[in-house]
Every structure is written in C-alpha cells, then in structure tokens.
Design an enzyme around this catalytic site. Sequence first.
Site, PDB file in Angstrom:
ATOM      1  N   ASN A  72      29.881  -8.170  23.934  1.00  0.00           N
ATOM      2  CA  ASN A  72      28.502  -8.539  23.623  1.00  0.00           C
ATOM      3  C   ASN A  72      27.528  -7.614  24.336  1.00  0.00           C
ATOM      4  O   ASN A  72      27.887  -6.935  25.304  1.00  0.00           O
ATOM      5  CB  ASN A  72      28.214  -9.979  24.079  1.00  0.00           C
ATOM      6  CG  ASN A  72      28.761 -10.993  23.121  1.00  0.00           C
ATOM      7  OD1 ASN A  72      28.749 -10.808  21.919  1.00  0.00           O
ATOM      8  ND2 ASN A  72      29.273 -12.093  23.666  1.00  0.00           N
ATOM      9  N   HIS A  73      26.290  -7.626  23.893  1.00  0.00           N
ATOM     10  CA  HIS A  73      25.241  -6.910  24.613  1.00  0.00           C
ATOM     11  C   HIS A  73      25.025  -7.584  25.961  1.00  0.00           C
ATOM     12  O   HIS A  73      25.177  -8.797  26.101  1.00  0.00           O
ATOM     13  CB  HIS A  73      23.922  -6.964  23.825  1.00  0.00           C
ATOM     14  CG  HIS A  73      23.905  -6.055  22.644  1.00  0.00           C
ATOM     15  ND1 HIS A  73      23.349  -4.801  22.694  1.00  0.00           N
ATOM     16  CD2 HIS A  73      24.372  -6.209  21.395  1.00  0.00           C
ATOM     17  CE1 HIS A  73      23.473  -4.220  21.529  1.00  0.00           C
ATOM     18  NE2 HIS A  73      24.090  -5.059  20.706  1.00  0.00           N
ATOM     19  N   ASN A  74      24.662  -6.781  26.944  1.00  0.00           N
ATOM     20  CA  ASN A  74      24.331  -7.312  28.261  1.00  0.00           C
ATOM     21  C   ASN A  74      22.893  -7.836  28.183  1.00  0.00           C
ATOM     22  O   ASN A  74      21.952  -7.057  28.037  1.00  0.00           O
ATOM     23  CB  ASN A  74      24.467  -6.225  29.319  1.00  0.00           C
ATOM     24  CG  ASN A  74      24.377  -6.772  30.708  1.00  0.00           C
ATOM     25  OD1 ASN A  74      23.662  -7.744  30.961  1.00  0.00           O
ATOM     26  ND2 ASN A  74      25.102  -6.167  31.623  1.00  0.00           N
ATOM     27  N   MET A  80      17.856  -5.509  25.867  1.00  0.00           N
ATOM     28  CA  MET A  80      19.299  -5.577  25.577  1.00  0.00           C
ATOM     29  C   MET A  80      19.790  -4.330  24.865  1.00  0.00           C
ATOM     30  O   MET A  80      20.977  -4.176  24.624  1.00  0.00           O
ATOM     31  CB  MET A  80      19.609  -6.786  24.693  1.00  0.00           C
ATOM     32  CG  MET A  80      19.403  -8.101  25.382  1.00  0.00           C
ATOM     33  SD  MET A  80      19.881  -9.472  24.349  1.00  0.00           S
ATOM     34  CE  MET A  80      18.538  -9.495  23.177  1.00  0.00           C
TER      35      MET A  80
END
Length: 192
Positions: A72-74, A80
């Site tokens: 997933n994106h941080n 993001m």
Amino acid sequence: MGIKSKIKTWLSTKLKNLVNDEQLPVLLVNTRQLLAGRSSFHNGGFEIRGAAKVAIGSFCALGRDIKIITKNHNYHFASMQYGFYKKYFNELPYSSEINNEVTVTIGSDVWIGDNAIILPNVSIGHGAIIGAGSLVTKDVPDYAIVGGVPAKVLKDRFSPEVKATLLASEWWNWSDDEISQNKAFFFKNYNQ
C-alpha cells in the site's frame, strides 16, 4: 477519422488479438515476484502490483483479470504520492527499499473468480474459494468460500472433520503417481 482515432483503433485491435491469441489457461511459473506451486493456472490478465512477492500453492485455478497488490501507499506523511517527494525533494521521507518478503500467500487448491482483487498482507488458506469480483482485505480460512466487497466468509466448503482430513493428507504435495493411484480419494463427494 483523425490520426489519433486510427492509431487508437489499430492499437485496440492489436491488443484484442494479443489477448485472444494467448493460450488459456496459462501456467503460473516462478518469477522475481511469484513463487508458484505445481500446476496452478490463470485465465489471462493476471497482475501482481507492487514490489513484494506473492506465493501461490499447487493446483490453483485463477480466473481472468486477477490483481494482487503487494504493498500500500505510505499514508503517514503529508502526501501519499511517491512522485511528489521525488519532484520536490528528490527523496522519500521513508525507506523505499525493495525487500524479498512475501506479502500475499495463497494456499493450494484455491479457486479465485474473475476480477478479484487481493490486498497486501493477506493469506488465503488451502481449498478456499474467492468469489468473482471480490475484494480480499483479510485472511481467508482453509476451505472457506468468500465473496463481496470487502470479502466475507459466506460458508465453509466442508465440515470441520472433512477439512481436517483433507488438510492432514496434504494431497497437493503427493507425487503424480500417488495422485493417479488415489482416484477414490478425488472422486469422493465429501459433502454427502
């Protein structure tokens, strides 16, 4: 018809022909990102997104247009978007090291319906069925049938006793000869 339209039509036709010419089903093989078991197949449009690895067991049947997302994106920082940090700072505020960890594990004898999406850090148990169009966000137990957005357990394929018998057998690890010599095991209706 303008040049853009002609190119778009030509490209669309070429892509359709490419997909139609693909010999289906396609055997899954080991790659940099995929640890594939024996005799597992997909029906086209199989995609792994993200840099982490996926492990898929033996004798799995994956429908068309399956997406497995490994990371997933941080979302712990102001933005993001990876490109934002590269454009303005030429660095990320977090480590972007690619590691060799497996973030999605799919057991053996799993059936995944068309257009399913599997998110990171999910484990799908042996013998599970993932309904078409499902979004798998959490672990799926052995021999569970799940479906929906997000996917939820709809029912079990077998009784607890049958599940225990099948799991103990680990038939997906048997040799081809062992499988061939156990026709009664595979032709038995375990729900009667």
